[in-house]
Design an enzyme around this catalytic site. Sequence first.
Site, PDB file in Angstrom:
ATOM      1  N   LYS A   1       0.796  -1.115  -0.362  1.00  0.00           N
ATOM      2  CA  LYS A   1      -0.267  -0.339   0.285  1.00  0.00           C
ATOM      3  C   LYS A   1       0.619   1.100   0.554  1.00  0.00           C
ATOM      4  CE  LYS A   1      -4.041  -2.513   2.373  1.00  0.00           C
ATOM      5  NZ  LYS A   1      -4.721  -3.076   3.297  1.00  0.00           N
TER       6      LYS A   1
ATOM      7  N   GLN B   1      -4.350  -1.535   9.644  1.00  0.00           N
ATOM      8  CA  GLN B   1      -4.985  -3.221   8.852  1.00  0.00           C
ATOM      9  C   GLN B   1      -5.319  -3.348   9.435  1.00  0.00           C
ATOM     10  OE1 GLN B   1      -3.455  -3.002   5.429  1.00  0.00           O
ATOM     11  NE2 GLN B   1      -3.973  -5.748   5.990  1.00  0.00           N
TER      12      GLN B   1
ATOM     13  N   ASP C   1     -11.126   2.546   3.123  1.00  0.00           N
ATOM     14  CA  ASP C   1     -11.197   1.637   3.102  1.00  0.00           C
ATOM     15  C   ASP C   1     -12.344   1.330   3.011  1.00  0.00           C
ATOM     16  OD1 ASP C   1      -9.197  -0.402   3.397  1.00  0.00           O
ATOM     17  OD2 ASP C   1      -8.797  -0.648   4.943  1.00  0.00           O
TER      18      ASP C   1
END
Length: 282
Positions: free
Chosen positions: A53, A97, A120
């Site tokens: 990422k 995460q 997200d």
Amino acid sequence: MTAHTIDGNALARQIRDQVSHRTAALKARGITPQLSIILVGEDPASQVYTRHKVNDSTETGLGATLERYPADLPEAQLLARIEALNGDPAVHGILVQLPLPAHMDTHKVIAAISPAKDVDGFHVASAGALMTGLPGFWPCTPHGCMKMLESIGYDLKGRHAVVIGRSNIVGKPMALMLLQKDATVTVCHSRTQDLKALTLQADVIVAAVGKRNVLTADMVKPGAVVIDVGMNRNDAGKLCGDVDYEGVREVAGWITPVPGGVGPMTRAMLLVNTLEAAERSA
Ligand code: NAP
């Protein structure tokens, strides 16, 4: 018939190029899209994902930082850090995460992220926006699947889409996105009876289960579009999806491979969401 392949790598490359151009335009106005990634603990897969990422972001001109914390970080400290990032105008996207260590309440942590920075798309406000058709961030994986359907010019109106899997991050948002495009959607899961009877009616099948060979050739209507979200390992230890690719590609009209399908699209859509967060803030 051998199915056409929807090449996730090629499509992701195009999307990354577009992100690079839009990012350059934003930078010319003095704004660098900035993604803050938080990793708690030492989960090996999470370490790989977060590294990707960061690299994806920097390669397209976005700024990205990775903050690493030990697995025993108190939840209150994580919440305080998220609060600080929420208030930092230079940060446009915040990504925690998952999975988090067992002592943390994942819902509480995700709920602490400002919806304006929820790149997200996991916050309940983002889920609610998707459900009601309001603007908000869409989860990257199903959003990437929609881009794949768009890339082949597929008109979902009135088509029957079967989604296998009902998780909050893939199956459910996938179903809502397909519904928004006027498909008739069936959502299947582990308690579904006679999955094959349903998939055989489908014009589009999205498999998001996490088990090999959930979808085999005898379960697919000739010409159907098959999108394989699954990530599994075969007996040789190689990455594979939920779909029996070799068998299904002889029946389907379009199919996504694993690797090189949904995976790269998921990564690309995170960049799009981060860029859009920065554009909205501007
Ligand atoms: P998940 O939370 O474990 O959900 C799996 C879903 O599959 C559940 O809804 C489950 O039903 C259903 N299911 C299990 N066995 C089934 C069966 N035999 N028939 C029909 N449905 C069944 O997984 P997820 O997070 O959605 O991820 C799904 C897969 O996609 C995993 O392999 C994951 O690694 C992969 N993935 C890939 C990407 C990517 O970028 N390529 C991104 C995210 C996820 P119940 O609800 O009844 O338990």
